[in-house]
Design a protein around this motif. Structure first.
Motif, PDB file in Angstrom:
ATOM      1  N   ARG A   1      33.830  56.679 -75.179  1.00  9.92           N
ATOM      2  CA  ARG A   1      33.256  55.692 -74.254  1.00  9.92           C
ATOM      3  C   ARG A   1      34.257  54.598 -73.893  1.00  9.92           C
ATOM      4  O   ARG A   1      33.884  53.438 -73.653  1.00  9.92           O
ATOM      5  CB  ARG A   1      31.981  55.074 -74.838  1.00  9.92           C
ATOM      6  CG  ARG A   1      30.937  56.112 -75.244  1.00  9.92           C
ATOM      7  CD  ARG A   1      29.703  55.477 -75.847  1.00  9.92           C
ATOM      8  NE  ARG A   1      28.902  56.473 -76.568  1.00  9.92           N
ATOM      9  CZ  ARG A   1      27.862  56.210 -77.327  1.00  9.92           C
ATOM     10  NH1 ARG A   1      27.472  54.955 -77.489  1.00  9.92           N
ATOM     11  NH2 ARG A   1      27.207  57.177 -77.948  1.00  9.92           N
TER      12      ARG A   1
ATOM     13  N   ASP B   1      29.622  59.454 -70.999  1.00  8.60           N
ATOM     14  CA  ASP B   1      28.269  59.997 -70.868  1.00  8.60           C
ATOM     15  C   ASP B   1      27.779  59.734 -69.448  1.00  8.60           C
ATOM     16  O   ASP B   1      28.157  58.729 -68.828  1.00  8.60           O
ATOM     17  CB  ASP B   1      27.324  59.308 -71.840  1.00  8.60           C
ATOM     18  CG  ASP B   1      27.875  59.271 -73.252  1.00  8.60           C
ATOM     19  OD1 ASP B   1      27.751  60.294 -73.950  1.00  8.60           O
ATOM     20  OD2 ASP B   1      28.432  58.223 -73.649  1.00  8.60           O
TER      21      ASP B   1
ATOM     22  N   ARG C   1      24.229  59.761 -66.753  1.00  7.60           N
ATOM     23  CA  ARG C   1      22.827  59.880 -66.384  1.00  7.60           C
ATOM     24  C   ARG C   1      22.711  59.608 -64.888  1.00  7.60           C
ATOM     25  O   ARG C   1      23.641  59.062 -64.283  1.00  7.60           O
ATOM     26  CB  ARG C   1      21.957  58.888 -67.163  1.00  7.60           C
ATOM     27  CG  ARG C   1      21.883  59.192 -68.655  1.00  7.60           C
ATOM     28  CD  ARG C   1      20.943  58.239 -69.370  1.00  7.60           C
ATOM     29  NE  ARG C   1      20.844  58.569 -70.783  1.00  7.60           N
ATOM     30  CZ  ARG C   1      20.016  59.465 -71.290  1.00  7.60           C
ATOM     31  NH1 ARG C   1      19.178  60.107 -70.476  1.00  7.60           N
ATOM     32  NH2 ARG C   1      19.993  59.725 -72.586  1.00  7.60           N
TER      33      ARG C   1
ATOM     34  N   HIS D   1      25.236  55.881 -71.477  1.00  9.23           N
ATOM     35  CA  HIS D   1      24.804  56.718 -72.590  1.00  9.23           C
ATOM     36  C   HIS D   1      23.290  56.759 -72.774  1.00  9.23           C
ATOM     37  O   HIS D   1      22.690  57.826 -72.839  1.00  9.23           O
ATOM     38  CB  HIS D   1      25.457  56.237 -73.891  1.00  9.23           C
ATOM     39  CG  HIS D   1      25.016  57.012 -75.090  1.00  9.23           C
ATOM     40  ND1 HIS D   1      23.888  56.684 -75.830  1.00  9.23           N
ATOM     41  CD2 HIS D   1      25.534  58.115 -75.691  1.00  9.23           C
ATOM     42  CE1 HIS D   1      23.728  57.550 -76.806  1.00  9.23           C
ATOM     43  NE2 HIS D   1      24.726  58.429 -76.759  1.00  9.23           N
ATOM     44  N   ASP D   2      22.664  55.605 -72.889  1.00  8.00           N
ATOM     45  CA  ASP D   2      21.271  55.538 -73.317  1.00  8.00           C
ATOM     46  C   ASP D   2      20.297  55.934 -72.211  1.00  8.00           C
ATOM     47  O   ASP D   2      20.584  55.761 -71.020  1.00  8.00           O
ATOM     48  CB  ASP D   2      20.931  54.122 -73.775  1.00  8.00           C
ATOM     49  CG  ASP D   2      21.655  53.713 -75.039  1.00  8.00           C
ATOM     50  OD1 ASP D   2      22.518  54.484 -75.511  1.00  8.00           O
ATOM     51  OD2 ASP D   2      21.374  52.620 -75.545  1.00  8.00           O
ATOM     52  N   GLU D   3      19.123  56.369 -72.640  1.00 12.86           N
ATOM     53  CA  GLU D   3      18.054  56.619 -71.680  1.00 12.86           C
ATOM     54  C   GLU D   3      17.560  55.309 -71.067  1.00 12.86           C
ATOM     55  O   GLU D   3      17.278  55.221 -69.872  1.00 12.86           O
ATOM     56  CB  GLU D   3      16.901  57.340 -72.374  1.00 12.86           C
ATOM     57  CG  GLU D   3      15.794  57.791 -71.442  1.00 12.86           C
ATOM     58  CD  GLU D   3      14.717  58.566 -72.173  1.00 12.86           C
ATOM     59  OE1 GLU D   3      13.960  59.290 -71.494  1.00 12.86           O
ATOM     60  OE2 GLU D   3      14.619  58.447 -73.412  1.00 12.86           O
ATOM     61  N   ARG D   4      17.507  54.279 -71.903  1.00 13.18           N
ATOM     62  CA  ARG D   4      17.037  52.964 -71.470  1.00 13.18           C
ATOM     63  C   ARG D   4      18.205  51.985 -71.337  1.00 13.18           C
ATOM     64  O   ARG D   4      19.262  52.164 -71.941  1.00 13.18           O
ATOM     65  CB  ARG D   4      15.997  52.409 -72.447  1.00 13.18           C
ATOM     66  CG  ARG D   4      14.746  53.279 -72.584  1.00 13.18           C
ATOM     67  CD  ARG D   4      13.700  52.589 -73.441  1.00 13.18           C
ATOM     68  NE  ARG D   4      13.227  51.358 -72.811  1.00 13.18           N
ATOM     69  CZ  ARG D   4      12.214  51.306 -71.935  1.00 13.18           C
ATOM     70  NH1 ARG D   4      11.565  52.399 -71.594  1.00 13.18           N
ATOM     71  NH2 ARG D   4      11.851  50.144 -71.404  1.00 13.18           N
TER      72      ARG D   4
ATOM     73  N   ARG E   1      19.628  48.280 -74.660  1.00 11.90           N
ATOM     74  CA  ARG E   1      20.556  48.107 -75.784  1.00 11.90           C
ATOM     75  C   ARG E   1      21.865  47.452 -75.368  1.00 11.90           C
ATOM     76  O   ARG E   1      22.383  46.586 -76.091  1.00 11.90           O
ATOM     77  CB  ARG E   1      20.855  49.454 -76.467  1.00 11.90           C
ATOM     78  CG  ARG E   1      21.816  49.316 -77.661  1.00 11.90           C
ATOM     79  CD  ARG E   1      22.071  50.654 -78.345  1.00 11.90           C
ATOM     80  NE  ARG E   1      22.793  51.582 -77.494  1.00 11.90           N
ATOM     81  CZ  ARG E   1      24.131  51.652 -77.421  1.00 11.90           C
ATOM     82  NH1 ARG E   1      24.885  50.834 -78.144  1.00 11.90           N
ATOM     83  NH2 ARG E   1      24.713  52.536 -76.632  1.00 11.90           N
TER      84      ARG E   1
ATOM     85  N   LYS F   1      23.643  63.847 -70.129  1.00  8.71           N
ATOM     86  CA  LYS F   1      22.555  63.419 -70.997  1.00  8.71           C
ATOM     87  C   LYS F   1      21.157  63.815 -70.522  1.00  8.71           C
ATOM     88  O   LYS F   1      20.221  63.773 -71.327  1.00  8.71           O
ATOM     89  CB  LYS F   1      22.592  61.887 -71.164  1.00  8.71           C
ATOM     90  CG  LYS F   1      23.920  61.323 -71.653  1.00  8.71           C
ATOM     91  CD  LYS F   1      24.346  61.880 -72.990  1.00  8.71           C
ATOM     92  CE  LYS F   1      23.529  61.365 -74.135  1.00  8.71           C
ATOM     93  NZ  LYS F   1      24.088  61.815 -75.454  1.00  8.71           N
ATOM     94  N   ASP F   2      21.000  64.168 -69.244  1.00 12.29           N
ATOM     95  CA  ASP F   2      19.651  64.475 -68.764  1.00 12.29           C
ATOM     96  C   ASP F   2      19.686  65.605 -67.736  1.00 12.29           C
ATOM     97  O   ASP F   2      20.700  65.867 -67.100  1.00 12.29           O
ATOM     98  CB  ASP F   2      18.974  63.230 -68.181  1.00 12.29           C
ATOM     99  CG  ASP F   2      19.752  62.596 -67.034  1.00 12.29           C
ATOM    100  OD1 ASP F   2      20.842  63.101 -66.677  1.00 12.29           O
ATOM    101  OD2 ASP F   2      19.269  61.599 -66.484  1.00 12.29           O
TER     102      ASP F   2
END
Length: 257
Positions: free
Chosen positions: A17, A45, A47, A58-61, A64, A111-112
């Motif tokens: 990252r 990553d 999305r 990276h994260d879905e949400r 963070r 990631k998705d």
């Protein structure tokens, strides 16, 4: 025959990252910092937004690491334009990264499912087949991407194929299984749920089958040295500064972009 993505002298060093002690992961400033240290390979990553734009995140949400709220997939590119990572840096698009650093190699964790076709479209438009590696914990998602690309692209195994190759490697079947699964390398943790994954025998058998082994995420110098001594083909690390020093100490660098 190894794909052009792997055209490098010595083991690959992948900056996880980018590099940012301030936590600005997956941002342009973090990637720039890694490249300035001499890295050629960046692990990132992706999305996709509600309007189909592939973002490096990276994260879905969002909560963070950004000042935004909610699922990234529920936001449009325009809505994300004011969101900042750690209140400082914008979330970049994959197209921006490919355009900004045409010599960088990107290890892209998809990631998705929504990113499958948009990712393919970005790679096709940029002609970036030789400088991206398609990765995903989901082999199904990874294979969907590979089938849609117009040219071969490097790829690492997902969870299921990693497990399969670990099981069949003592039987001498790793090479055949990797070819069937369209795998060019394995990217694995050193241990999984307390079970050793990266052992001398496993690395040796994979090397005999022509399968590079990359290990993530290694952030301590003694462990980096031990794994390179074991013969792994690559390391992924948050500590790009430390990994750069290890690579220089072994005569693999400097490489300055």
């Amino acid at each position: 025959m190894a794909k052009p993505y792997f055209d490098s002298d010595g083991p690959l060093a992948l900056s996880h990252r980018g590099f940012s002690p301030e936590g600005l992961e997956n941002t342009l400033i973090a990637m720039e910092a890694a490249l300035e240290l001499g890295f050629r390979y960046l692990e990132i990553d992706v999305r996709t937004t509600s309007d189909g734009v592939v973002m490096v995140f990276h994260d879905e949400r969002l909560e963070r690491v950004t000042d935004g709220v909610g699922l990234l997939a529920d936001h449009s590119l325009a809505e994300l334009s004011s969101v900042r990572v750690r209140g400082v840096e914008p979330i970049p698009t994959l197209a921006e990264v490919l355009e900004r650093w045409p010599d960088a190699r990107l290890n892209v964790d998809i990631k998705d499912d929504a990113s499958v076709q948009p990712f393919v479209d970005v790679v096709e438009q940029a002609g970036a087949h030789d400088r991206v590696l398609v990765a995903s914990f989901s082999d199904r998602r990874r294979l969907r991407v590979l089938r849609r690309l117009s040219r071969p692209t490097a790829s690492s195994a997902g969870m299921a194929v990693n497990a399969l190759l670990k099981v069949v490697s003592p039987l001498g079947l790793a090479g055949r299984a990797a070819r069937l699964a369209r795998v060019d390398c394995l990217q694995v943790p050193r241990h999984y749920r307390g079970i050793p994954v990266v052992t001398a025998g496993f690395v040796r058998r994979c090397a005999a089958a022509g399968i590079p082994v990359h290990v993530w995420t290694i952030n301590e110098r003694p462990e980096m040295e031990a794994l390179l001594d074991l013969g792994v083909s690559g390391l992924v690390s948050d500590r790009a500064d430390m990994l750069a020093a290890v690579m220089r100490g072994r005569g693999h660098w400097p490489r300055v972009n």
